[in-house]
Design an enzyme around this catalytic site. Structure first.
Site, PDB file in Angstrom:
ATOM      1  N   ARG A  59      -0.306   0.092  -1.086  1.00 59.55           N
ATOM      2  CA  ARG A  59      -0.312  -1.359  -1.015  1.00 59.55           C
ATOM      3  C   ARG A  59       0.646  -1.878  -2.091  1.00 59.55           C
ATOM      4  O   ARG A  59       0.413  -1.713  -3.286  1.00 59.55           O
ATOM      5  CB  ARG A  59      -1.719  -1.892  -1.234  1.00 59.55           C
ATOM      6  CG  ARG A  59      -1.825  -3.401  -1.509  1.00 59.55           C
ATOM      7  CD  ARG A  59      -1.325  -4.264  -0.347  1.00 59.55           C
ATOM      8  NE  ARG A  59      -1.949  -3.989   0.910  1.00 59.55           N
ATOM      9  CZ  ARG A  59      -3.119  -4.491   1.292  1.00 59.55           C
ATOM     10  NH1 ARG A  59      -3.805  -5.274   0.491  1.00 59.55           N
ATOM     11  NH2 ARG A  59      -3.605  -4.202   2.482  1.00 59.55           N
TER      12      ARG A  59
ATOM     13  N   GLU B   3       2.181  -2.266   7.902  1.00 58.60           N
ATOM     14  CA  GLU B   3       1.647  -3.623   8.052  1.00 58.60           C
ATOM     15  C   GLU B   3       2.209  -4.520   6.953  1.00 58.60           C
ATOM     16  O   GLU B   3       2.622  -4.042   5.899  1.00 58.60           O
ATOM     17  CB  GLU B   3       0.108  -3.630   7.963  1.00 58.60           C
ATOM     18  CG  GLU B   3      -0.579  -2.847   9.061  1.00 58.60           C
ATOM     19  CD  GLU B   3      -2.108  -2.930   8.975  1.00 58.60           C
ATOM     20  OE1 GLU B   3      -2.611  -3.855   8.306  1.00 58.60           O
ATOM     21  OE2 GLU B   3      -2.773  -2.076   9.579  1.00 58.60           O
TER      22      GLU B   3
ATOM     23  N   LYS C 265      -0.032  -6.952  11.855  1.00 58.71           N
ATOM     24  CA  LYS C 265       0.536  -5.768  12.503  1.00 58.71           C
ATOM     25  C   LYS C 265       1.893  -6.102  13.130  1.00 58.71           C
ATOM     26  O   LYS C 265       2.879  -5.386  12.946  1.00 58.71           O
ATOM     27  CB  LYS C 265      -0.414  -5.251  13.583  1.00 58.71           C
ATOM     28  CG  LYS C 265      -1.869  -5.071  13.172  1.00 58.71           C
ATOM     29  CD  LYS C 265      -2.062  -3.993  12.162  1.00 58.71           C
ATOM     30  CE  LYS C 265      -3.540  -3.652  11.972  1.00 58.71           C
ATOM     31  NZ  LYS C 265      -4.382  -4.742  11.447  1.00 58.71           N
TER      32      LYS C 265
ATOM     33  N   ARG D  86      -3.844   4.328  -1.518  1.00 60.49           N
ATOM     34  CA  ARG D  86      -5.208   4.509  -1.039  1.00 60.49           C
ATOM     35  C   ARG D  86      -5.260   5.821  -0.273  1.00 60.49           C
ATOM     36  O   ARG D  86      -4.684   5.948   0.804  1.00 60.49           O
ATOM     37  CB  ARG D  86      -5.621   3.314  -0.191  1.00 60.49           C
ATOM     38  CG  ARG D  86      -5.619   2.011  -1.004  1.00 60.49           C
ATOM     39  CD  ARG D  86      -5.497   0.776  -0.164  1.00 60.49           C
ATOM     40  NE  ARG D  86      -4.232   0.735   0.555  1.00 60.49           N
ATOM     41  CZ  ARG D  86      -3.936  -0.157   1.496  1.00 60.49           C
ATOM     42  NH1 ARG D  86      -4.824  -1.082   1.822  1.00 60.49           N
ATOM     43  NH2 ARG D  86      -2.765  -0.139   2.106  1.00 60.49           N
TER      44      ARG D  86
ATOM     45  N   LYS E  87      -4.498   1.208  16.995  1.00 59.51           N
ATOM     46  CA  LYS E  87      -5.344   0.270  16.258  1.00 59.51           C
ATOM     47  C   LYS E  87      -5.269  -1.112  16.895  1.00 59.51           C
ATOM     48  O   LYS E  87      -4.265  -1.491  17.509  1.00 59.51           O
ATOM     49  CB  LYS E  87      -4.910   0.198  14.792  1.00 59.51           C
ATOM     50  CG  LYS E  87      -3.436  -0.081  14.560  1.00 59.51           C
ATOM     51  CD  LYS E  87      -3.091   0.111  13.081  1.00 59.51           C
ATOM     52  CE  LYS E  87      -1.596   0.001  12.831  1.00 59.51           C
ATOM     53  NZ  LYS E  87      -1.252   0.253  11.420  1.00 59.51           N
TER      54      LYS E  87
ATOM     55  N   ARG F 269      -7.898   7.536   7.631  1.00 63.15           N
ATOM     56  CA  ARG F 269      -7.662   6.226   7.029  1.00 63.15           C
ATOM     57  C   ARG F 269      -7.777   6.287   5.514  1.00 63.15           C
ATOM     58  O   ARG F 269      -8.690   6.899   4.975  1.00 63.15           O
ATOM     59  CB  ARG F 269      -8.677   5.213   7.577  1.00 63.15           C
ATOM     60  CG  ARG F 269      -8.661   5.084   9.082  1.00 63.15           C
ATOM     61  CD  ARG F 269      -9.861   4.305   9.580  1.00 63.15           C
ATOM     62  NE  ARG F 269     -11.117   4.994   9.266  1.00 63.15           N
ATOM     63  CZ  ARG F 269     -12.322   4.459   9.442  1.00 63.15           C
ATOM     64  NH1 ARG F 269     -12.426   3.234   9.934  1.00 63.15           N
ATOM     65  NH2 ARG F 269     -13.402   5.138   9.141  1.00 63.15           N
TER      66      ARG F 269
ATOM     67  N   ASN G 217       0.551  -7.713   5.113  1.00 60.82           N
ATOM     68  CA  ASN G 217      -0.705  -8.454   5.007  1.00 60.82           C
ATOM     69  C   ASN G 217      -0.474  -9.810   4.368  1.00 60.82           C
ATOM     70  O   ASN G 217       0.001  -9.895   3.235  1.00 60.82           O
ATOM     71  CB  ASN G 217      -1.704  -7.643   4.184  1.00 60.82           C
ATOM     72  CG  ASN G 217      -2.071  -6.338   4.866  1.00 60.82           C
ATOM     73  OD1 ASN G 217      -2.990  -6.285   5.676  1.00 60.82           O
ATOM     74  ND2 ASN G 217      -1.333  -5.276   4.556  1.00 60.82           N
TER      75      ASN G 217
ATOM     76  N   ASP H 290       2.011  -2.678   3.376  1.00 62.37           N
ATOM     77  CA  ASP H 290       1.399  -1.354   3.479  1.00 62.37           C
ATOM     78  C   ASP H 290       2.480  -0.355   3.854  1.00 62.37           C
ATOM     79  O   ASP H 290       3.166  -0.519   4.876  1.00 62.37           O
ATOM     80  CB  ASP H 290       0.288  -1.351   4.523  1.00 62.37           C
ATOM     81  CG  ASP H 290      -0.957  -2.073   4.046  1.00 62.37           C
ATOM     82  OD1 ASP H 290      -1.013  -2.417   2.848  1.00 62.37           O
ATOM     83  OD2 ASP H 290      -1.887  -2.282   4.852  1.00 62.37           O
TER      84      ASP H 290
END
Length: 312
Positions: free
Chosen positions: A209, A280, A124, A224, A159, A232, A282, A272
């Site tokens: 992603r 984000e 994050k 997604r 979050k 989400r 990852n 993301d």
């Protein structure tokens, strides 16, 4: 090459979706020798990094997809490449593992991804180094500051900093009735920082992603898409995955972040992106390879091994 994978129990993987298995299958097809170790089997003895490592064979067969040999003490540096694919949570055990892998790196092992960067680049917080690519974002444990942020932006996502798969994500509005209790739980009564971001309406079209291999974007992403009234889009939270070609803005974002990934030894990364914004970065165990491969006929794990073989 000799390839060691550090992962969760192989018998528990979701064989239909697991990205680590795609990597192992690609390695096997290319004739590489595989070793398997779990986090708890890594250790340091007299200043050297070792593991209780089992030989591993993998098969592209749903009913019989792996075979393990006996565990033996072996130097981690005896392997050409170490794939660190242990899923979060990013707890102290994860941190200790990165220290052991960092010792193996000093002995000559190539760890994917770089263990120091796994510690430094919180998924994050790393994204906050690129504020021009983000919506307004606050990281704080202070109730008053978070409430002020919610009042300013009206519609906000909050979050935890250590979650994965959409865990612990809440959407709060300025006139909502559960702000207090939500913030108390997430911040542990003001003791732990969380992230708050202005809500991005484009989430209805998918949380994309974008996979990066050695700083180069794979030409397709996985959007997604939230289902059944969810905020989400995470697949683990019931989102539907739809592979798509990257847009020009996706490529612009990837090009902006790529030099930082290369500098930090982050070879396999998932960005993301919602709408035009990064949410984000990852670095621990990015996924979505299998879904993109299935829909566009790519072999992203082979792209990764092209890089690993060239690097060795």
């Amino acid at each position: 090459m000799r390839v060691l994978v550090v992962m969760d129990p192989i018998e528990n993987v979701n064989l239909k979706k697991d990205t680590t298995m795609a990597m192992l299958w690609a390695a096997s097809r290319r004739g590489h020798e595989l070793g398997y170790v779990q986090q708890q089997d890594l250790y340091i003895d007299q200043g050297k990094a070792f593991g209780l490592i089992a030989s591993l064979q993998v098969f592209e067969n749903n009913k019989n997809y792996y075979q393990l040999g006996e565990k033996n003490k072996e130097s981690i540096a005896a392997y050409d490449v170490v794939l660190m694919r242990k899923d979060p949570p990013f707890d102290m055990n994860f941190v200790y593992t990165t220290y052991i892998l960092e010792q193996a790196e000093r002995e000559g092992a190539w760890i994917i991804n770089n263990p120091r960067s796994l510690r430094d680049c919180n998924e994050k917080l790393f994204a906050t180094q690129f504020p021009e690519l983000q919506v307004p974002t606050l990281v704080s444990s202070q109730d008053s500051l978070i409430r002020e942020f919610i009042t300013q932006h009206q519609d906000v996502i909050v979050k935890p900093l250590d979650g994965m798969g959409g865990m612990g994500i809440f959407r709060l509005s300025a006139n909502g009735v559960n702000i207090g209790s939500t913030l108390e739980i997430l911040t542990q009564n003001g003791q732990q920082p969380i992230m708050a971001q202005r809500y991005i309406p484009e989430i209805v079209d998918g949380d994309k992603r974008i996979l990066m291999v050695n700083g180069e974007p794979i030409p397709y992403c996985l959007a997604r898409i939230p289902q059944n009234g969810e905020t989400r889009g995470n697949l683990a939270a019931g989102g539907r995955g739809e592979a798509r070609p990257l847009t020009e803005n996706d490529l612009k974002i990837a090009r902006r972040i790529a030099p930082f990934l290369r500098e930090k030894g982050l070879i396999f990364v998932g960005l993301d992106v919602i709408g035009d914004y990064v949410t984000e970065i990852n670095v621990t165990s990015p996924t979505c390879v299998r879904e993109i491969d299935a829909q566009f006929g790519t072999s992203i794990a082979d792209t990764l091994f092209d890089v690993l073989e060239a690097g060795r």
